[in-house]
Design an enzyme around this catalytic site. Sequence first.
Site, short mmCIF file in Angstrom:
data_model
loop_
_atom_site.label_atom_id
_atom_site.label_comp_id
_atom_site.label_asym_id
_atom_site.label_seq_id
_atom_site.Cartn_x
_atom_site.Cartn_y
_atom_site.Cartn_z
N SER A 95 111.78 88.19 25.33
CA SER A 95 111.50 87.46 26.46
C SER A 95 112.59 87.41 27.52
O SER A 95 112.23 87.28 28.68
CB SER A 95 111.20 86.07 25.87
OG SER A 95 112.46 85.63 25.36
N ASP A 145 116.02 87.53 16.14
CA ASP A 145 116.33 87.68 14.67
C ASP A 145 117.49 86.69 14.43
O ASP A 145 117.43 86.09 13.39
CB ASP A 145 116.96 89.08 14.72
CG ASP A 145 116.20 90.26 14.92
OD1 ASP A 145 115.50 90.39 16.08
OD2 ASP A 145 115.72 91.07 13.97
N HIS A 164 116.63 80.55 28.15
CA HIS A 164 116.27 81.93 28.81
C HIS A 164 117.01 81.99 30.11
O HIS A 164 117.56 81.25 30.60
CB HIS A 164 114.94 82.23 29.15
CG HIS A 164 114.02 82.13 27.96
ND1 HIS A 164 113.25 81.20 27.24
CD2 HIS A 164 113.54 83.38 27.26
CE1 HIS A 164 112.76 81.69 26.37
NE2 HIS A 164 112.84 83.11 26.27
#
Length: 624
Positions: A257, A371, A512
């Site tokens: 993303s 991850d 983000h």
Amino acid sequence: MCTDLRSLHTNTILHTLAKTYIYTKPINRQTCTSLECGREPERLEKTHGDGENVKLRTDSTRSWDGTRVSGAVRQQLYRCATVLPGNTVTNEPLLWLFRQKAVRELVYSGIYDQREDYTVVLQPFLRNLRLPLNAEGKADLSYFSGSDLHFSVRSFPLLASGLWNNMLEPAGQKNEVLELSPTLPPLHCPEQERPYLYTYHNSNYGVRQRGKAGWSDQKVFGSELTCADRDASKTVPVSVHKLRPADVKVIAALGDSITAGNGAGSKPNDVFDVLSQYRGLSWSIGGDGNITTVTTLSNILRVFNPSLVGYSTGIGRQDTQHAFLNQAVAGSVTGELMPQVRELLKRMKNNLLINFQEDWKIITLFVGGNDLCDYCKNPAEFSPDNFIKNIQEVLDTLHNEVPRAFVNLVTVLHILPLRELFADTRVKCSLFILNMLCKCVVNPEDNSVQLDELETLNREYQRRTHTLINSGRYDSREDFTVVIQPFMEDIEMPRDKNGVPDISYFAPDCFHFNVKTHAQAARSLWNNMLEPLGGKTMNQSIDQLIYLSCPSQEHPYLRTYRNSNYTYPNNSGQATSEAPRTTETTVAPSHKPSTTQVPMETTSPIVRTTGFYEQVSRNTANCG
């Protein structure tokens, strides 16, 4: 390299909109081109009668490529361009034609959006003009007719393409540069998700946003690139170790993303908009605007090669046309990368703008954050062994199947500083949202075993990445390499002047990147690419000024192990020194163009308009 007329804006041609009132003085080309190195012209024709030289306004003292242009030079350039006789115009309304800000404010006021069947949309592609150089190193004025600044027929296909593309770009993300060049830009197509011509309404660009936005405000995310040497190699290089920035014709990206641009352009507090993927602002491949308004790796490379293709624009998922070679998928972990790779290869091989065999490509891979965020849910799946196995599978595939490629492998960032956004009570970030996005980083208690495990895992991901690349596995071919770009390995939390974590660098979810951080990441990546192996920045501070580096005469190439005189250390890690099997690839069909854009003309000064219509027909066919 000096060139003239680079700072000409739309002001210089607005006289075509009101030619009843405005008279254009014939230009002495020698006079105007004498300004190319910042000198005052030796002579200027005087205005006649009681005429007055118009002092055309500009939003910036910088030219299209970020170089500073003095007010004196700018004023003289404008004197070469237009003259407004004082006895002809006495009313104030005409003067706003020359003031970009006033025009913008008029349209942005919303007075033309009060009916359902009518609107006015500002299409800014003419705001900046970029002229190529002719054989003598002067600005090529053949794009203008006669001795004035009316466009010649040679410019008409470029004008049409620029206008069309602007009409299909959302408000607030429109291109502001018309590049007068022998090749046409790729034409946009309507998408299934957004089939309409863009208006302020269907761009979700209300009067309030228009008032806060505009060209001058966007420049905070732009950059200045002062590199004198921007030339490509005299012949197309056959070695990746002699690859200049201007030699790169294709740009691509894989990842999650962050590369998809989630939330990059979201307004503060608009958490739901983080679902929007602002691919045009993405640090490693976005192509919205230009280097003066939006800093991305693509926009930096476009200064060196305006014909670069592959960059993403606008907003949308990876399967939209505007995503192009930005095939990053939001939410991806390393085990989910191979579908991205396959779609990227398919798009590169099948696109008529790309000569898959001959064009040099930059591919940037950045992944691993998800991850780490999901590690505690399934430690076996997200083990260091599986992490590096997944990365190796991607790189092996690229090495096997992609000719002429420079792969940026950006190591996974140090993720633990993210915890400061909820630990500091002075910061207004939602722990609930952070817990949904990255539970395994947020949940562990300070000084806990779980937190120590996460730090160890984070560093092991980084160490295994270095071990794999240092094995030399991807340096068995002359036209391919993978270079680690480590600027985020030891990244720290940005802070304001009071030492508080600065959430202005984050999207509304406090996770983000927003457009400011995308710009900083792009600058850092570019600088890493020019730093030699063994001397790369690993702890870039994103809350400090980052100036763009330039290739030097001594080191004009993107840095690889060989042109860095770097010797891979002996490594006993899991990575093997055995190179992956290289498969033969099919030679590109002869009908594909050898350049990345469809030629508009032959050596004749007459425009070959058939090239324009061929390009339109191809792009129309691609629109489905």
